[in-house]
Design an enzyme around this catalytic site. Sequence first.
Site, short mmCIF file in Angstrom:
data_model
loop_
_atom_site.label_atom_id
_atom_site.label_comp_id
_atom_site.label_asym_id
_atom_site.label_seq_id
_atom_site.Cartn_x
_atom_site.Cartn_y
_atom_site.Cartn_z
N ASP A 193 3.71 -11.59 -1.71
CA ASP A 193 2.91 -11.50 -2.83
C ASP A 193 3.44 -11.14 -3.96
OD1 ASP A 193 0.40 -12.01 -4.08
OD2 ASP A 193 0.21 -9.71 -3.84
N GLU B 260 9.67 -9.45 -10.36
CA GLU B 260 8.36 -9.91 -10.72
C GLU B 260 7.82 -9.54 -12.14
OE1 GLU B 260 5.96 -8.10 -7.44
OE2 GLU B 260 4.69 -7.39 -9.28
P1 NAD Z 1 -0.85 4.52 1.58
O1 NAD Z 1 -0.18 5.58 0.92
O2 NAD Z 1 -2.23 4.64 2.49
O3 NAD Z 1 0.16 4.17 3.18
C1 NAD Z 1 1.49 3.96 2.76
C2 NAD Z 1 2.15 4.27 4.28
O4 NAD Z 1 3.56 4.21 4.37
C3 NAD Z 1 1.98 5.87 4.74
O5 NAD Z 1 1.52 6.15 5.94
C4 NAD Z 1 3.44 6.40 4.76
O6 NAD Z 1 3.64 7.41 5.43
C5 NAD Z 1 4.18 5.42 4.66
N1 NAD Z 1 5.54 5.21 4.63
C6 NAD Z 1 6.16 5.85 3.76
N2 NAD Z 1 7.52 5.87 3.58
C7 NAD Z 1 7.72 4.94 4.72
C8 NAD Z 1 8.85 4.52 5.17
N3 NAD Z 1 10.29 4.93 4.59
N4 NAD Z 1 9.04 3.61 6.13
C9 NAD Z 1 7.66 3.55 6.57
N5 NAD Z 1 6.59 3.71 6.39
C10 NAD Z 1 6.51 4.72 5.03
O7 NAD Z 1 -0.72 3.16 0.80
P2 NAD Z 1 -1.74 2.05 0.91
O8 NAD Z 1 -2.96 2.01 0.12
O9 NAD Z 1 -1.74 1.20 2.28
O10 NAD Z 1 -0.64 0.82 0.20
C11 NAD Z 1 0.78 0.46 0.48
C12 NAD Z 1 1.46 -0.10 -0.48
O11 NAD Z 1 0.88 -1.39 -0.86
C13 NAD Z 1 1.25 0.60 -1.76
O12 NAD Z 1 2.28 1.65 -2.00
C14 NAD Z 1 1.50 -0.31 -2.98
O13 NAD Z 1 2.92 -0.49 -3.36
C15 NAD Z 1 1.43 -1.85 -2.10
N6 NAD Z 1 0.09 -2.45 -2.63
C16 NAD Z 1 0.35 -3.91 -3.19
C17 NAD Z 1 -0.96 -4.50 -3.57
C18 NAD Z 1 -0.93 -5.96 -3.97
O14 NAD Z 1 -1.77 -6.35 -4.65
N7 NAD Z 1 0.19 -6.51 -3.53
C19 NAD Z 1 -2.08 -3.89 -3.93
C20 NAD Z 1 -2.07 -2.49 -3.23
C21 NAD Z 1 -1.12 -1.82 -2.97
#
Ligand code: NAD
Length: 327
Positions: A257, A262
Amino acid sequence: MKVYIFSAHPYEIPFLQKASGEKHELFFTDKKLSVTTAELAHGNDAVAIFTADDASSPVLEMLHAQGIRCVSLRSAGFDHVDLSVAKKLGVRVGNVPAYSPYSIAEHAAALLLALNRRLIQGRRLIDSRDFRLDDLVGFDIHGKTVGIIGTGTIGRAFINIMLGFGANVIAFDPIHNETVIAMGVSYVSQDELFRLSDIISIHCPLNEKTRQLISRPQLEKMKKGAIIINTSRGGVVNTTDLLDALESSRLGGACLDVYEKEKSLFFEDHRSNPVIDPLFDRLVANKNVILTGHQAFLTIEALTGIAETTIKNLDHWAKGERSANEL
Ligand code: NAD
C-alpha cells in the site's frame, strides 16, 4: 484558529468540516506543503498536513517566519516532519496516534487475499468471458506461519485477523507486549521471523532503525515463495532488492500500500503528466505484486477519527494548552 489545510482531498474535507463545526476557520488547498507552497499559509495560525507533505527544516522555518506556531498532522506517522527543528522553533506538532487500526489491518488482509487468490486476474478473465481457472491457484492461510514486524495497534489488529484464519502467528518487536503473548503469539528474533514465515506483514514505523529493514540480506533469509505485505511506510523496504527477489522467484509475492518514492506519485491524478519512474513501472508490471496508492486508511471510521483528533489538537492549541498528542 485560522487553519490552512494542505493536501486536502474531497474524500476528507466533509469529515474535517464536521469535526470543526464553528470552532475553527478552515482553508483548504489540494497543494502539498513544500518550500514552494509554504507561503500560501500566510495569515493563518496553524497548518494541517498529511504524509506526502514536506515539513522538513526549511519548510518549518518558512512557516514559523509567517507566524505559524502549530502543525496538526492528519496521520499517525511523522517521518515527514523534522521534529527537532520544530522544537527549536517552538512550533507545536501533534499527530493522530490512533484511528481505526482495523482500517489498515483489514486492507492488509484484503491485499493478501486479493494477491493469493488472484482476484484481480480472475475478474479480468471474467470480463473477457474466459472462465478457465488454470492461472488462479492460491493457498490456504489456515495453518501457515505469519510473521508480524511491529506489534503495535495495527500489528495487533492484523494478528487478530490472521488468528481468525487459523494461522500460526510469530512476531518481532523490540518491545514485547503482554496482550500479544496472551493471544498465543511467540516473539522471535528477526532472523527467525524471516526464516520461518510464509507471510510477513510490516507494521513498524519508519525511522533510522527500520529504513530499508527489508533489503537483500533479509530477503535471502526468507522462505522461497514467501509473501510480503507492507502497509507501513515505503522506506522500510528496498524496492530494487524486493523486485530482484520477486523476479528471481525467490519471493512469492508482494502486497504493497506504500512505496519508497510515493511522494511524487500518490494522491494525485497523473494521467496527463506521467511521472517517469522505472522502478514503479517494474513493480506494476510484476504479476506477483498487488499495489494500492496508500489507501489503507480510507474508511469512514478512520476518516472520522483522523478529522476528530486533528481538530482536537487544534482545540487545545487555540486555548494555549498542550495537546496529549504532541510529539
Ligand atoms: P504503533 O506505534 O502502535 O506500533 C508500532 C510498533 O512498531 C510498536 O510496537 C513498536 O515497538 C514497533 N517497532 C518499532 N521499531 C521496530 C523495529 N525496528 N522492528 C519491529 N518493530 C518495531 O503504530 P501503529 O499505529 O500500529 O502504526 C504502525 C505504522 O503503520 C505507522 O508508523 C505508520 O507508518 C503506518 N500506517 C500506515 C497507514 C496507511 O494508510 N498505509 C495508516 C496508518 C499508519
